[in-house]
Design an enzyme around this catalytic site. Structure first.
Site, PDB file in Angstrom:
ATOM      1  N   GLU A  80     -87.517 -67.549 -39.484  1.00 13.49           N
ATOM      2  CA  GLU A  80     -86.680 -66.926 -40.363  1.00 13.49           C
ATOM      3  C   GLU A  80     -85.165 -67.249 -40.044  1.00 13.49           C
ATOM      4  O   GLU A  80     -84.799 -67.656 -38.636  1.00 13.49           O
ATOM      5  CB  GLU A  80     -86.472 -65.269 -40.076  1.00 13.49           C
ATOM      6  CG  GLU A  80     -85.603 -64.437 -40.918  1.00 13.49           C
ATOM      7  CD  GLU A  80     -85.362 -63.079 -40.368  1.00 13.49           C
ATOM      8  OE1 GLU A  80     -85.565 -62.987 -39.094  1.00 13.49           O
ATOM      9  OE2 GLU A  80     -85.017 -62.003 -41.120  1.00 13.49           O
ATOM     10  N   LYS A 179     -87.545 -59.891 -47.979  1.00  8.47           N
ATOM     11  CA  LYS A 179     -87.691 -59.069 -46.849  1.00  8.47           C
ATOM     12  C   LYS A 179     -87.428 -57.506 -47.376  1.00  8.47           C
ATOM     13  O   LYS A 179     -86.215 -57.298 -47.707  1.00  8.47           O
ATOM     14  CB  LYS A 179     -86.716 -59.295 -45.714  1.00  8.47           C
ATOM     15  CG  LYS A 179     -86.801 -58.737 -44.371  1.00  8.47           C
ATOM     16  CD  LYS A 179     -85.810 -59.223 -43.489  1.00  8.47           C
ATOM     17  CE  LYS A 179     -85.844 -58.669 -41.931  1.00  8.47           C
ATOM     18  NZ  LYS A 179     -84.850 -59.204 -41.253  1.00  8.47           N
ATOM     19  N   CYS A 212     -89.835 -60.585 -39.534  1.00  6.61           N
ATOM     20  CA  CYS A 212     -89.119 -59.836 -38.430  1.00  6.61           C
ATOM     21  C   CYS A 212     -89.178 -58.516 -38.339  1.00  6.61           C
ATOM     22  O   CYS A 212     -90.230 -57.892 -38.332  1.00  6.61           O
ATOM     23  CB  CYS A 212     -87.741 -60.559 -38.763  1.00  6.61           C
ATOM     24  SG  CYS A 212     -86.869 -60.206 -37.067  1.00  6.61           S
TER      25      CYS A 212
END
Ligand SMILES: *[C@@H]1O[C@H](CO)[C@@H](O)[C@H](O)[C@H]1NC(C)=O
Ligand SMILES: *[C@@H]1O[C@H](CO)[C@@H](O)[C@H](O)[C@H]1NC(C)=O
Ligand SMILES: *[C@@H]1O[C@H](CO)[C@@H](O)[C@H](O)[C@H]1NC(C)=O
Ligand SMILES: *[C@@H]1O[C@H](CO)[C@@H](O)[C@H](O)[C@H]1NC(C)=O
Ligand SMILES: *[C@@H]1O[C@H](CO)[C@@H](O)[C@H](O)[C@H]1NC(C)=O
Length: 505
Positions: A80, A179, A212
């Site tokens: 990321e 995300k 993440c």
């Protein structure tokens, strides 16, 4: 019941086919990248300056992709923020963004780069995948124009998304994921309206992808595994390590075990941000991992994984996390319980005062049992059993149930729960279990020097996290990290107002 004679050959054949299928493996790669960061400026830079910086990072990624492909890896995950870093405002990241189409358009940017307007980053990633015949996973930024016909449209007339992309070995865009659980600092990006469940099929299993902070929440991470039944999770991350439970290698390997899925975790590398820790994780433990606070360089990992981990004989059986803990009596009366802070939350602790013992410690609905034996009880090191059952609300809202065996920073019990990296006490064995009210529990074992312990521990189907062999290194933390997703939206309990009271030594 035995199958009839007539059926037997086909059953045997089916079993043999299943076994052959289950033993299929593939080589996977992850690259921990020390991102070259843009210089901090107040004015947004030009698109060509942004592209020059992104090309510098892609030069490094290209080296890793080539090497991975040469060594036989079929897929490589990069981190990321790996192409432009993380220090942005909404305006200053804009020149780095590209319009990323939905993969249904069937597009090979390397062959037809300008089909959807300028897309030099997607073109280059696509060519790297195509030239090296490997799946390439990267994280870039998507922009989507909007206007007043959409009441949620931001005032600057566009959505900006933190986005993972996957290109197949022909260079075709096969996955795009926005995300969903942005970290509090990511003000440069918008939340997608709902959690996207992004999967794709390959000759080596079904893949899912998320990013993440997503790994701490139910949507989309848990749904991809439990409902969509992916075999392998692709996980680009820019993870800041937080001891004792949320260091990258520790938590990501535990998630793979708890969810019984492969995880390919690629972290960014930046020591001053505590960012290091990438790995290739199977449900039985880490196949390869990297944690290094001494180097400023990136690192390529390659390891073999099972195509279908759920069918693999190496994968441990499913676990009923509270089975053992509910079946045993309270192991002990603790003469001294005290409170301490981890992660801003009030844990209850009790000290391991003897070289061996059986302890039980409870907080609210969670009781933790620990059996342990030390090779030697040292005077200069203190360990505790800890328990926490409650809602965490700082930098994200998540209900946790945690049982843990921890080394304290010093012999002062007020230090218990503070980050510890080194230890000297050797254990002969440990066994930790708890009366969890969730089926999502992630087993963690961290040795001195922030090292994993693959092959040295196991989780029994009754929920006991146990040493399998005598631990070869001193322990800094053992934990069962439970997540009660359905309780994330409860009201928080009033916090105790009195400070954790002082220790006795
Ligand atoms: C891909 O290969 C072509 C031809 O060999 C070369 O011109 C091009 O620069 C390569 N691109 C990448 C991204 O490796
Ligand atoms: C507003 O956005 C919608 C959807 O993106 C588009 O169809 C429409 O043409 C836009 N209208 C104007 C005035 O730009
Ligand atoms: C690590 O990140 C910080 C900013 O977050 C930056 O100032 C520093 O230069 C980075 N370190 C390296 C080696 O790039
Ligand atoms: C802990 O329990 C085990 C069996 O459950 C027993 O064998 C052992 O002696 C106990 N240890 C102590 C120190 O009480
Ligand atoms: C233990 O640590 C606390 C907090 O850091 C401190 O107030 C206390 O004096 C210490 N106790 C001893 C015995 O050193």
């Amino acid at each position: 019941m035995l199958p009839s004679q007539a059926l037997l050959p086909s059953v045997v054949f089916a079993l043999a086919a299943l076994q052959a299928f289950a033993s299929d493996t593939f080589l996977a790669a992850v690259y921990e990248h020390a991102v070259i960061l843009p210089q901090l400026t107040h004015e947004p830079i030009s698109h060509s300056h942004a592209l020059a910086l992104m090309n510098k990072n892609m030069d490094v990624l290209e080296g890793a992709i080539k090497e991975a492909a040469q060594k036989g890896a079929r897929i490589i995950v990069t981190p990321e923020d790996g192409i432009y870093g993380w220090l942005f405002t909404r305006e200053s990241i804009y020149p780095y963004l590209e319009d990323i189409p939905d993969p249904v358009v069937d597009w090979i940017p390397c062959m037809d780069p300008s089909r959807f307007g300028p897309a030099p980053v997607q073109e280059r990633l696509s060519c790297m995948a195509r030239n090296n015949s490997i799946y390439v996973v990267a994280n870039i930024g998507d922009k989507k124009p909007c206007n007043s016909s959409d009441p949620k449209c931001p005032s600057d007339g566009r959505y900006q998304y933190n986005t993972d992309v996957v290109f197949d070995p022909q260079g075709k865009l096969v996955a795009r994921y926005h995300k969903y659980n942005l970290f509090v600092t990511e003000r440069q990006f918008n939340y997608p309206k709902e959690a996207e469940l992004v999967t794709f099929e390959t000759p080596f299993g079904k893949f899912g992808i998320f990013t993440c902070f997503d790994i701490l929440f139910h949507d989309p991470a848990v749904v991809l595994v439990s409902k969509m039944q992916v075999d392998t999770v692709l996980f680009p991350t820019a993870w800041m390590n937080v001891l004792p439970f949320l260091t990258a290698i520790e938590f990501h390997s535990a998630w793979a075990m708890g969810m019984r899925v492969n995880v390919l975790a690629a972290n960014t590398h930046n020591n001053s941000m505590e960012m290091t820790g990438s790995g290739i994780y199977s449900p039985a433990g880490a196949r390869a991992y990297f944690y290094n606070m001494e180097t400023e360089d990136g690192h390529l990992l390659i390891a073999e994984l099972d195509v279908h981990p759920r069918l693999s004989p190496a994968t441990p059986p499913a676990v009923t996390w509270n089975s053992y803990a509910l079946s045993v009596e309270r192991l002990s009366q603790n003469d001294h319980e005290f409170s301490g802070i981890i992660f801003e939350e009030h844990f209850t602790f009790t000290e391991l005062t003897k070289p061996e013992g059986n302890l039980t410690l409870c907080q609210k609905d969670l009781c933790c049992h620990l059996s342990y034996k030390m090779a030697e009880k040292r005077d200069d090191e203190v360990y505790v059993l800890g328990v926490f059952d409650g809602l965490h609300v700082v930098e994200g809202r998540y209900y946790m149930q945690v049982c843990t065996l921890l080394k304290c920073l010093s012999t002062n019990l007020s230090s218990c729960g503070q980050p510890v990296e080194m230890a000297q006490t050797k254990f002969e064995m440990f066994s930790l279990s708890g009366t969890f009210g969730t089926s999502y529990v992630f087993p963690e074992v961290l040795y001195s020097g922030v090292q994993l312990a693959p092959g040295e521990f196991e989780v029994l189907s009754d929920g006991r996290l146990m040493s399998k062999t005598k631990p070869t290194k001193p322990i800094i933390a053992v934990a069962l990290f439970g997540r009660c997703y359905e309780r994330d939206h409860e009201k928080q309990d009033p916090q105790p107002t009195d400070p954790p009271h002082d220790a006795h030594n």
